[in-house]
Design a protein around this motif. Structure first.
Motif, mmCIF file in Angstrom:
data_model
loop_
_atom_site.group_PDB
_atom_site.id
_atom_site.type_symbol
_atom_site.label_atom_id
_atom_site.label_comp_id
_atom_site.label_asym_id
_atom_site.label_seq_id
_atom_site.Cartn_x
_atom_site.Cartn_y
_atom_site.Cartn_z
ATOM 1 N N ASP A 1 64.261 44.542 39.627
ATOM 2 C CA ASP A 1 64.712 45.915 39.938
ATOM 3 C C ASP A 1 65.715 46.515 38.452
ATOM 4 O O ASP A 1 66.365 47.488 38.533
ATOM 5 C CB ASP A 1 66.101 46.533 41.083
ATOM 6 N N ARG A 2 65.219 45.719 37.066
ATOM 7 C CA ARG A 2 66.206 46.162 35.965
ATOM 8 C C ARG A 2 64.767 46.717 35.073
ATOM 9 O O ARG A 2 64.571 46.687 34.889
ATOM 10 C CB ARG A 2 66.415 44.463 34.745
ATOM 11 N N ARG B 1 56.568 52.771 32.091
ATOM 12 C CA ARG B 1 56.354 51.091 31.870
ATOM 13 C C ARG B 1 57.166 50.077 32.504
ATOM 14 O O ARG B 1 57.240 49.714 33.782
ATOM 15 C CB ARG B 1 56.430 50.789 30.335
ATOM 16 N N ASN B 2 58.885 50.548 31.923
ATOM 17 C CA ASN B 2 59.800 49.824 32.990
ATOM 18 C C ASN B 2 59.851 50.385 33.916
ATOM 19 O O ASN B 2 60.405 49.737 35.555
ATOM 20 C CB ASN B 2 61.316 50.278 32.193
ATOM 21 N N ALA B 3 60.222 51.725 34.667
ATOM 22 C CA ALA B 3 60.064 52.756 36.083
ATOM 23 C C ALA B 3 58.820 51.871 37.029
ATOM 24 O O ALA B 3 59.078 50.938 37.998
ATOM 25 C CB ALA B 3 59.920 53.658 35.991
ATOM 26 N N LEU B 4 57.434 51.747 36.499
ATOM 27 C CA LEU B 4 56.709 50.956 36.847
ATOM 28 C C LEU B 4 56.828 49.895 37.475
ATOM 29 O O LEU B 4 56.416 49.559 38.502
ATOM 30 C CB LEU B 4 55.098 51.428 36.639
ATOM 31 N N THR B 5 57.268 48.911 36.686
ATOM 32 C CA THR B 5 57.485 47.653 37.138
ATOM 33 C C THR B 5 58.410 47.342 38.218
ATOM 34 O O THR B 5 58.258 46.241 39.275
ATOM 35 C CB THR B 5 57.392 46.698 35.450
ATOM 36 N N VAL B 6 59.623 48.200 37.955
ATOM 37 C CA VAL B 6 60.460 48.233 39.143
ATOM 38 C C VAL B 6 59.601 48.311 40.287
ATOM 39 O O VAL B 6 60.554 48.042 41.067
ATOM 40 C CB VAL B 6 62.030 48.858 38.173
ATOM 41 N N LEU B 7 59.398 50.275 40.272
ATOM 42 C CA LEU B 7 59.205 50.234 41.468
ATOM 43 C C LEU B 7 57.942 48.996 41.882
ATOM 44 O O LEU B 7 57.937 49.299 43.481
ATOM 45 C CB LEU B 7 58.458 51.651 41.194
ATOM 46 N N GLY B 8 57.527 48.508 41.048
ATOM 47 C CA GLY B 8 55.707 47.535 41.711
ATOM 48 C C GLY B 8 57.263 46.530 42.468
ATOM 49 O O GLY B 8 56.361 45.655 43.676
ATOM 50 N N LEU C 1 55.208 56.191 45.892
ATOM 51 C CA LEU C 1 53.814 55.204 46.152
ATOM 52 C C LEU C 1 52.771 56.455 45.106
ATOM 53 O O LEU C 1 52.695 56.274 44.413
ATOM 54 C CB LEU C 1 53.083 54.934 46.921
ATOM 55 N N PRO C 2 53.452 58.173 45.711
ATOM 56 C CA PRO C 2 52.539 58.541 44.999
ATOM 57 C C PRO C 2 53.109 59.593 43.938
ATOM 58 O O PRO C 2 52.564 59.449 42.952
ATOM 59 C CB PRO C 2 52.946 60.135 46.135
ATOM 60 N N ALA C 3 54.102 59.115 43.175
ATOM 61 C CA ALA C 3 54.805 59.118 41.793
ATOM 62 C C ALA C 3 54.013 58.229 41.277
ATOM 63 O O ALA C 3 53.200 57.926 40.237
ATOM 64 C CB ALA C 3 56.284 59.001 41.902
ATOM 65 N N VAL C 4 54.102 57.131 41.851
ATOM 66 C CA VAL C 4 53.339 55.878 40.745
ATOM 67 C C VAL C 4 52.040 56.533 40.681
ATOM 68 O O VAL C 4 51.388 55.924 39.679
ATOM 69 C CB VAL C 4 53.565 54.680 41.598
ATOM 70 N N GLU C 5 51.394 56.774 41.727
ATOM 71 C CA GLU C 5 49.532 56.877 42.090
ATOM 72 C C GLU C 5 48.993 57.843 40.393
ATOM 73 O O GLU C 5 47.919 58.022 39.731
ATOM 74 C CB GLU C 5 49.080 56.765 42.626
ATOM 75 N N SER C 6 50.390 59.346 41.019
ATOM 76 C CA SER C 6 50.017 59.741 39.463
ATOM 77 C C SER C 6 49.893 59.517 38.178
ATOM 78 O O SER C 6 49.265 60.573 37.503
ATOM 79 C CB SER C 6 50.953 61.233 40.206
#
Length: 186
Positions: A25-26, A89-96, A104-109
């Motif tokens: 979560d970093r 990039r970092n936020a997507l990795t944390v959310l993954g 999910l909708p924000a990531v899929e966008s």
């Protein structure tokens, strides 16, 4: 180049797949070295107002920011030098790693983002089991980080911004009830 701080701050390309899960979560930096440093047992919390926590939006909301919104929010902070693409990039990795179905909708966008690095991290994040809408909530709950965020940070995207670089915190090992300053809250 296995240092999580290097990968989230200095590294300009995609985070290698083999290190993404370790990122946990970093969202920016790590501080684990500071958490375990024996010299920090004498550290005290700073009273400097510039290092007081400040509010941040939920991490998923930052994925929709424009360059201007990113710069306005992080002006004068160490995060500013990342730029929006590496922040995503970092936020997507944390959310993954620790995201929930609501993310999910924000990531899929960003799956079709113009930046190939951002699009690739979005695809990785969506493919992660905790992000899958077909997975149970219990499964997502079991993937929470070892250091859960405190109750005082319910919607903060990150807490480190106010004090990560001071070295003046009263730090405790991650096994304690105190979250690391760089841990992300949903």
């Amino acid at each position: 180049r296995k240092c999580l701080a290097y990968l989230t701050i200095e590294h300009k390309g995609a985070i290698p797949v083999e290190y993404r899960e370790a990122l946990g979560d970093r969202v920016f930096g790590c501080d684990d070295c500071l958490d375990v440093c024996p010299w920090n047992k004498w550290a005290v919390a700073t009273r400097e107002a510039h290092f007081a926590p400040r509010p941040h939006p939920p991490l998923r909301e930052t994925l929709a920011w424009t360059d201007e919104q990113f710069l306005a929010h992080f002006k004068g902070t160490p995060v500013e030098r990342l730029g929006l693409a590496r922040w995503r990039r970092n936020a997507l990795t944390v959310l993954g790693n620790v995201g929930e179905r609501a993310d999910l909708p924000a990531v899929e966008s960003l799956l079709g983002d113009d930046d190939p690095m951002v699009a690739e991290h979005a695809a990785w994040s969506v493919a992660r089991p905790a992000s899958s809408p077909s997975k149970s909530v219990a499964y997502s709950e079991s993937r929470k980080p070892a250091c859960p965020p405190g109750p005082d940070l319910p919607l903060v995207a990150m807490r480190w911004i106010s004090c990560a670089f001071t070295g003046m915190q009263n730090r405790k090992p991650c096994r304690s009830s105190q979250p690391s300053a760089t841990r992300m809250s949903r």
